[in-house]
Design an enzyme around this catalytic site. Sequence first.
Site, PDB file in Angstrom:
ATOM      1  N   ARG A 104      -1.723  22.092 -15.342  1.00 27.52           N
ATOM      2  CA  ARG A 104      -0.716  21.068 -15.673  1.00 27.52           C
ATOM      3  C   ARG A 104      -0.901  20.554 -17.100  1.00 27.52           C
ATOM      4  NH1 ARG A 104       1.626  16.141 -11.782  1.00 27.52           N
ATOM      5  NH2 ARG A 104       3.039  15.303 -13.369  1.00 27.52           N
TER       6      ARG A 104
ATOM      7  N   GLU B 153      -3.448  17.545 -12.334  1.00 29.21           N
ATOM      8  CA  GLU B 153      -3.832  17.945 -13.683  1.00 29.21           C
ATOM      9  C   GLU B 153      -5.327  18.202 -13.834  1.00 29.21           C
ATOM     10  OE1 GLU B 153      -1.574  16.076 -16.824  1.00 29.21           O
ATOM     11  OE2 GLU B 153      -3.181  16.432 -18.262  1.00 29.21           O
TER      12      GLU B 153
ATOM     13  N   LYS C 157       8.485  22.960 -14.267  1.00 26.01           N
ATOM     14  CA  LYS C 157       7.545  21.865 -14.025  1.00 26.01           C
ATOM     15  C   LYS C 157       7.131  21.842 -12.550  1.00 26.01           C
ATOM     16  CE  LYS C 157       6.192  17.177 -14.827  1.00 26.01           C
ATOM     17  NZ  LYS C 157       6.387  15.888 -15.492  1.00 26.01           N
TER      18      LYS C 157
ATOM     19  N   HIS D 182       9.432   9.407 -28.638  1.00 23.49           N
ATOM     20  CA  HIS D 182       8.428  10.297 -28.053  1.00 23.49           C
ATOM     21  C   HIS D 182       8.771  11.778 -28.278  1.00 23.49           C
ATOM     22  CE1 HIS D 182       5.433  11.897 -25.356  1.00 23.49           C
ATOM     23  NE2 HIS D 182       6.376  12.530 -24.692  1.00 23.49           N
TER      24      HIS D 182
ATOM     25  N   LYS E  41       3.807  11.350 -11.545  1.00 19.35           N
ATOM     26  CA  LYS E  41       2.968  10.481 -12.382  1.00 19.35           C
ATOM     27  C   LYS E  41       3.708   9.169 -12.610  1.00 19.35           C
ATOM     28  CE  LYS E  41       0.255  13.645 -15.270  1.00 19.35           C
ATOM     29  NZ  LYS E  41      -0.012  14.027 -16.666  1.00 19.35           N
TER      30      LYS E  41
ATOM     31  N   ASN F 297       1.196  19.497 -21.925  1.00 19.47           N
ATOM     32  CA  ASN F 297       0.920  18.612 -23.060  1.00 19.47           C
ATOM     33  C   ASN F 297       1.052  19.331 -24.401  1.00 19.47           C
ATOM     34  OD1 ASN F 297       0.372  16.420 -21.407  1.00 19.47           O
ATOM     35  ND2 ASN F 297      -1.755  17.053 -21.124  1.00 19.47           N
TER      36      ASN F 297
ATOM     37  N   HIS G 257       1.595  17.430 -27.592  1.00 15.84           N
ATOM     38  CA  HIS G 257       1.365  16.016 -27.283  1.00 15.84           C
ATOM     39  C   HIS G 257       0.098  15.440 -27.914  1.00 15.84           C
ATOM     40  CE1 HIS G 257       4.716  16.533 -24.597  1.00 15.84           C
ATOM     41  NE2 HIS G 257       4.658  15.281 -24.198  1.00 15.84           N
TER      42      HIS G 257
ATOM     43  N   HIS H 141       1.161  12.301 -29.732  1.00 15.62           N
ATOM     44  CA  HIS H 141       0.669  10.950 -29.422  1.00 15.62           C
ATOM     45  C   HIS H 141       0.061  10.288 -30.653  1.00 15.62           C
ATOM     46  CE1 HIS H 141       0.315  12.057 -24.891  1.00 15.62           C
ATOM     47  NE2 HIS H 141       1.474  11.488 -25.157  1.00 15.62           N
TER      48      HIS H 141
ATOM     49  N   ARG I  44       0.811  -1.234   0.000  1.00 16.23           N
ATOM     50  CA  ARG I  44       0.000   0.000   0.000  1.00 16.23           C
ATOM     51  C   ARG I  44       0.837   1.274   0.000  1.00 16.23           C
ATOM     52  NH1 ARG I  44      -2.512  -3.516   3.336  1.00 16.23           N
ATOM     53  NH2 ARG I  44      -4.351  -4.461   2.373  1.00 16.23           N
TER      54      ARG I  44
ATOM     55  N   GLU J 273      11.396  18.089 -25.051  1.00 19.47           N
ATOM     56  CA  GLU J 273      10.607  18.450 -23.858  1.00 19.47           C
ATOM     57  C   GLU J 273      11.165  19.723 -23.210  1.00 19.47           C
ATOM     58  OE1 GLU J 273       7.828  16.897 -23.255  1.00 19.47           O
ATOM     59  OE2 GLU J 273       8.034  14.752 -23.718  1.00 19.47           O
TER      60      GLU J 273
HETATM   61  N1  LIG Z   1       5.760  10.150 -15.545  1.00 19.55           N
HETATM   62  C1  LIG Z   1       5.772  11.166 -16.356  1.00 19.55           C
HETATM   63  O1  LIG Z   1       5.376  12.284 -16.000  1.00 19.55           O
HETATM   64  C2  LIG Z   1       6.304  10.975 -17.743  1.00 19.55           C
HETATM   65  C3  LIG Z   1       6.563  12.094 -18.548  1.00 19.55           C
HETATM   66  C4  LIG Z   1       7.123  11.882 -19.801  1.00 19.55           C
HETATM   67  C5  LIG Z   1       7.403  10.587 -20.229  1.00 19.55           C
HETATM   68  N2  LIG Z   1       7.118   9.525 -19.431  1.00 19.55           N
HETATM   69  C6  LIG Z   1       7.426   8.142 -19.856  1.00 19.55           C
HETATM   70  O2  LIG Z   1       8.835   8.042 -19.970  1.00 19.55           O
HETATM   71  C7  LIG Z   1       9.147   7.002 -20.880  1.00 19.55           C
HETATM   72  C8  LIG Z   1      10.250   7.452 -21.785  1.00 19.55           C
HETATM   73  O3  LIG Z   1      11.377   7.763 -21.024  1.00 19.55           O
HETATM   74  P1  LIG Z   1      12.844   7.787 -21.650  1.00 19.55           P
HETATM   75  O4  LIG Z   1      12.837   8.579 -22.891  1.00 19.55           O
HETATM   76  O5  LIG Z   1      13.768   8.126 -20.568  1.00 19.55           O
HETATM   77  O6  LIG Z   1      13.017   6.271 -22.137  1.00 19.55           O
HETATM   78  P2  LIG Z   1      13.800   5.002 -21.590  1.00 19.55           P
HETATM   79  O7  LIG Z   1      13.689   4.858 -20.132  1.00 19.55           O
HETATM   80  O8  LIG Z   1      13.345   3.871 -22.431  1.00 19.55           O
HETATM   81  O9  LIG Z   1      15.314   5.340 -21.947  1.00 19.55           O
HETATM   82  C9  LIG Z   1      15.692   5.472 -23.296  1.00 19.55           C
HETATM   83  C10 LIG Z   1      16.855   4.548 -23.646  1.00 19.55           C
HETATM   84  O10 LIG Z   1      18.066   5.056 -23.104  1.00 19.55           O
HETATM   85  C11 LIG Z   1      18.723   4.060 -22.334  1.00 19.55           C
HETATM   86  N3  LIG Z   1      19.453   4.788 -21.293  1.00 19.55           N
HETATM   87  C12 LIG Z   1      18.932   5.406 -20.212  1.00 19.55           C
HETATM   88  N4  LIG Z   1      19.859   6.123 -19.586  1.00 19.55           N
HETATM   89  C13 LIG Z   1      21.015   5.966 -20.257  1.00 19.55           C
HETATM   90  C14 LIG Z   1      22.336   6.476 -20.104  1.00 19.55           C
HETATM   91  N5  LIG Z   1      22.643   7.360 -19.145  1.00 19.55           N
HETATM   92  N6  LIG Z   1      23.276   6.075 -20.998  1.00 19.55           N
HETATM   93  C15 LIG Z   1      22.955   5.236 -22.011  1.00 19.55           C
HETATM   94  N7  LIG Z   1      21.728   4.739 -22.212  1.00 19.55           N
HETATM   95  C16 LIG Z   1      20.759   5.101 -21.350  1.00 19.55           C
HETATM   96  C17 LIG Z   1      17.642   3.158 -21.867  1.00 19.55           C
HETATM   97  O11 LIG Z   1      18.121   1.890 -21.550  1.00 19.55           O
HETATM   98  C18 LIG Z   1      16.720   3.140 -23.092  1.00 19.55           C
HETATM   99  O12 LIG Z   1      17.213   2.236 -24.039  1.00 19.55           O
HETATM  100  C19 LIG Z   1       7.858   6.658 -21.602  1.00 19.55           C
HETATM  101  O13 LIG Z   1       7.386   5.434 -21.136  1.00 19.55           O
HETATM  102  C20 LIG Z   1       6.910   7.781 -21.215  1.00 19.55           C
HETATM  103  O14 LIG Z   1       5.566   7.371 -21.168  1.00 19.55           O
HETATM  104  C21 LIG Z   1       6.582   9.706 -18.206  1.00 19.55           C
HETATM  105 ZN   LIG Z   2       6.226  14.156 -23.369  1.00 21.22          ZN
END
Ligand SMILES: NC(=O)c1ccc[n+]([C@@H]2O[C@H](COP(=O)([O-])OP(=O)(O)OC[C@H]3O[C@@H](n4cnc5c(N)ncnc54)[C@H](O)[C@@H]3O)[C@@H](O)[C@H]2O)c1
Ligand SMILES: [Zn+2]
Length: 364
Positions: free
Chosen positions: A241, A237, A227, A266, A143, A245, A248, A252, A121, A185
């Site tokens: 917030r 949101e 942010k 993305h 999030k 987007n 986005h 998306h 929990r 971003e």
């Molecule tokens: N929670 C939120 O508010 C929020 C906001 C935006 C995006 N997201 C989510 O985030 C995700 C995307 O995140 P991301 O772009 O970080 O992707 P990711 O976590 O897949 O990382 C991208 C790639 O880089 C590699 N990597 C990470 N750090 C590294 C480093 N220092 N050196 C070498 N390689 C490295 C990872 O293994 C992966 O292959 C999506 O699932 C998206 O939905 C969430």
């Molecule tokens: Zn985004």
Amino acid sequence: MSETVNVALGARSYDIHIGPGFIQRAGALLAPFARGALPVVTDDNIAPLHLERLKEALRKEGLEAKPIILPAGESTKSFAGLEALSRALLATGVERGGLIVAFGGGVVGDLVGLAAGLLKRGIDFVQIPTTLLAQVDSSVGGKTAIDVPEGKNLIGLFHQPRIVIADTEVLSTLPKRELLSGYAEVTKYGAMGDADFFGWLEENGAKALAGDQAALSQMVAHSCRMKAAIVARDERESGERALLNLGHTFGHALEAAAGYSDRLLHGEAVAIGMVLAFQLSERLGYSSAADADRLRRHLESVGLPTAIAGIPGARASAEAILAHMRHDKKAHEGALTFVLAKGLGQAFLARDVPDEAVTSVLSE
Ligand SMILES: NC(=O)c1ccc[n+]([C@@H]2O[C@H](COP(=O)([O-])OP(=O)(O)OC[C@H]3O[C@@H](n4cnc5c(N)ncnc54)[C@H](O)[C@@H]3O)[C@@H](O)[C@H]2O)c1
Ligand SMILES: [Zn+2]
């Protein structure tokens, strides 16, 4: 060169520590929240590059890392991934008073945050983001989510971390395309709410992307500050917030049309989406062609795609993209909701954008 940004959420407030070499300070920063052994969740790209340094930094402060290494990639953010991680976390013996470390990009952060929020929990967790996207966006704001076949991020909850540690040096091993994806971003913060920051990016963005640690720290800190301010005013949101987007709704839809494949990351989708949002704003008479052009030129100058034609492979029709947008959760009773802009740094929420305007921008 180091900066601290506070996310002001009353009893759930926390600090984001930003700067080069912060992994080495992780032990000292986590010591107030942890004791003994703690699970450190990462992925199999990051582990060989950076895990040893983090373990060593924790060891110095008497903390023992128990690594859990997940397969890298979006498909880990699934029910199967959540089950596997939850059971691996339970196997470490982590208790309600314990602490879980998310050490990775948005995939690791989103999944670990959700597992931590559900396990017993709710167990505390911390974010040590290793991608630019995670440092400026996903690790901040609480999030968490996994994907299901019905859509991305549909199963999740709000669970704020206790602290965020963003080591800008870790970004040096990130593939260029991933770095640029995060930069989209960053640009979003300027285009959405801060024209001065947009101007700063025009001057300094390339330097930061080339690895200049002072510029990088300043850029990450400013993004987090923006942010954090928005999240503090609208954690769940219900209003403001949603401005985060920008780009986005289009983005998306483009990701969906590309089948969420490597063809379009993305941030790349967001870059194209922001340009489309500014072009739509121009078409509806809210902003000038000059602003849309300035945004496009800056994104292009760093190497981000800015038009649908720049997506490799089969091209989706305007109608197909519109259909994806209608399917998106942001469509209310027929009319599409978009984040539009009255100029750079002046985004607002428009609830009843006519289809014709959207299709005409898409088909250009
Ligand atoms: N929670 C939120 O508010 C929020 C906001 C935006 C995006 N997201 C989510 O985030 C995700 C995307 O995140 P991301 O772009 O970080 O992707 P990711 O976590 O897949 O990382 C991208 C790639 O880089 C590699 N990597 C990470 N750090 C590294 C480093 N220092 N050196 C070498 N390689 C490295 C990872 O293994 C992966 O292959 C999506 O699932 C998206 O939905 C969430
Ligand atoms: Zn985004």
